[in-house]
Scaffold this active site. Structure first.
Site, PDB file in Angstrom:
ATOM      1  CG  ASP A 101      -1.876  -1.112   1.286  1.00 26.93           C
ATOM      2  OD1 ASP A 101      -2.157  -1.678   0.217  1.00 26.93           O
ATOM      3  OD2 ASP A 101      -2.350  -1.434   2.392  1.00 26.93           O
TER       4      ASP A 101
HETATM    5  N1  URA Z   1      -1.224  -5.878   3.986  1.00 21.18           N
HETATM    6  C1  URA Z   1      -1.728  -4.620   3.961  1.00 21.18           C
HETATM    7  O1  URA Z   1      -2.776  -4.356   4.524  1.00 21.18           O
HETATM    8  N2  URA Z   1      -1.050  -3.676   3.277  1.00 21.18           N
HETATM    9  C2  URA Z   1       0.124  -3.919   2.658  1.00 21.18           C
HETATM   10  O2  URA Z   1       0.709  -3.005   2.072  1.00 21.18           O
HETATM   11  C3  URA Z   1       0.635  -5.216   2.701  1.00 21.18           C
HETATM   12  C4  URA Z   1      -0.057  -6.185   3.371  1.00 21.18           C
END
Ligand code: URA
Length: 263
Positions: A101
């Protein structure tokens, strides 16, 4: 392959720039000045471009410590991407193997090797990914058990069993309990606001075998907690180099690459 394809593939410039450079005598092949941008060269040819050797590599592999605030994509018209952060002479076919993310930090593999990325990411392969997280609230042994049993998210997604390890539960947080004389939400003499809710965070590590959209955030949300900070530490055998600051990257070592190929 053609000389101009070889050089543009290695990120030396566009085909047009390379044609011009050949005309200007700035490209050599096996010690002789090249005259034709279409001449045939092979992986073993000794090619120089503007005086610098350009070694042919079919695939390249970078380990990056992704910083928060950039997106896991190759290019985007509006937003900075992880591939934009690679500032050495770079080839055009790089992509991040998997997504983090925008606000997540940590280990990201950037490559042009589609087959290897596929093996690493394929849900069939169940490659473990370890994350460090700071979450709101107190993580308990019940949460550890629920993660181990395989959570079912409110939207019905059945998660594979995950390993949750409590590094520091919120109740151990000295800051939360350090100033009992100041009621909640009132300002302490040092200027801090005593607010248990705001301060109560737990530190954990989580290992998941899959990589669904926002997976870790959704898993904690299902247990009534919010992920405040998330960083990926490992992906299969690959371990984030802790000398890399957020935004920094380096090539994988031969040993790291070998360990990925053995997956
Ligand atoms: N899980 C999440 O919620 N975000 C990420 O970036 C990676 C794993």
């Amino acid at each position: 392959m053609r000389l101009d394809k070889y050089l543009s593939g290695m990120g030396a410039g566009t085909r047009t720039e390379i044609k011009k450079a050949v005309k200007a005598g700035l490209v050599t092949v096996d010690g002789a000045v090249a005259k034709d941008p279409g001449m045939q060269v092979g992986e073993d040819s000794a090619v120089t471009y503007r005086g610098e050797p350009v070694v042919y590599e079919e695939f390249v592999y970078y380990m990056m410590n992704k910083p928060a605030g950039v997106i896991s994509a190759s290019d985007d018209s509006r937003e900075e991407t992880v591939v934009d952060l690679i500032d050495e002479q770079k080839r055009k076919d790089l992509f991040p193997a998997g997504r983090l993310d925008r606000d997540t930090e940590g280990l990201l593999l950037i490559t042009n090797d589609g087959a290897l990325a596929h093996r690493l990411l394929s849900p069939k392969h169940h490659v473990d990914k370890r994350y460090y997280a700071e979450v709101s609230g107190t993580v308990t042994e019940d949460d550890v058990q629920a993660f181990a049993d395989g959570l079912i998210l409110p939207d019905g997604l059945e998660c594979l069993p995950a390993k949750l390890e409590i590094l520091r539960a919120a109740d151990d947080d000295e800051e939360v309990s350090s100033d009992e004389s100041v009621p909640d939400n009132e300002t302490a003499p040092d200027g801090s606001v005593h607010d248990d809710e705001a301060l109560a965070t737990s530190e954990v590590e989580v290992v998941i075998q899959e990589g669904k959209f926002h997976q870790i955030k959704r898993m904690f949300a299902a247990r009534g907690m919010e992920v405040l900070y998330l960083k990926r530490l490992t992906m299969g055998p690959l371990i984030l180099d802790d000398t890399l600051e957020p935004g920094e990257y380096r090539r994988l070592t031969e040993k790291e690459l070998q360990s990925l190929k053995e997956l």
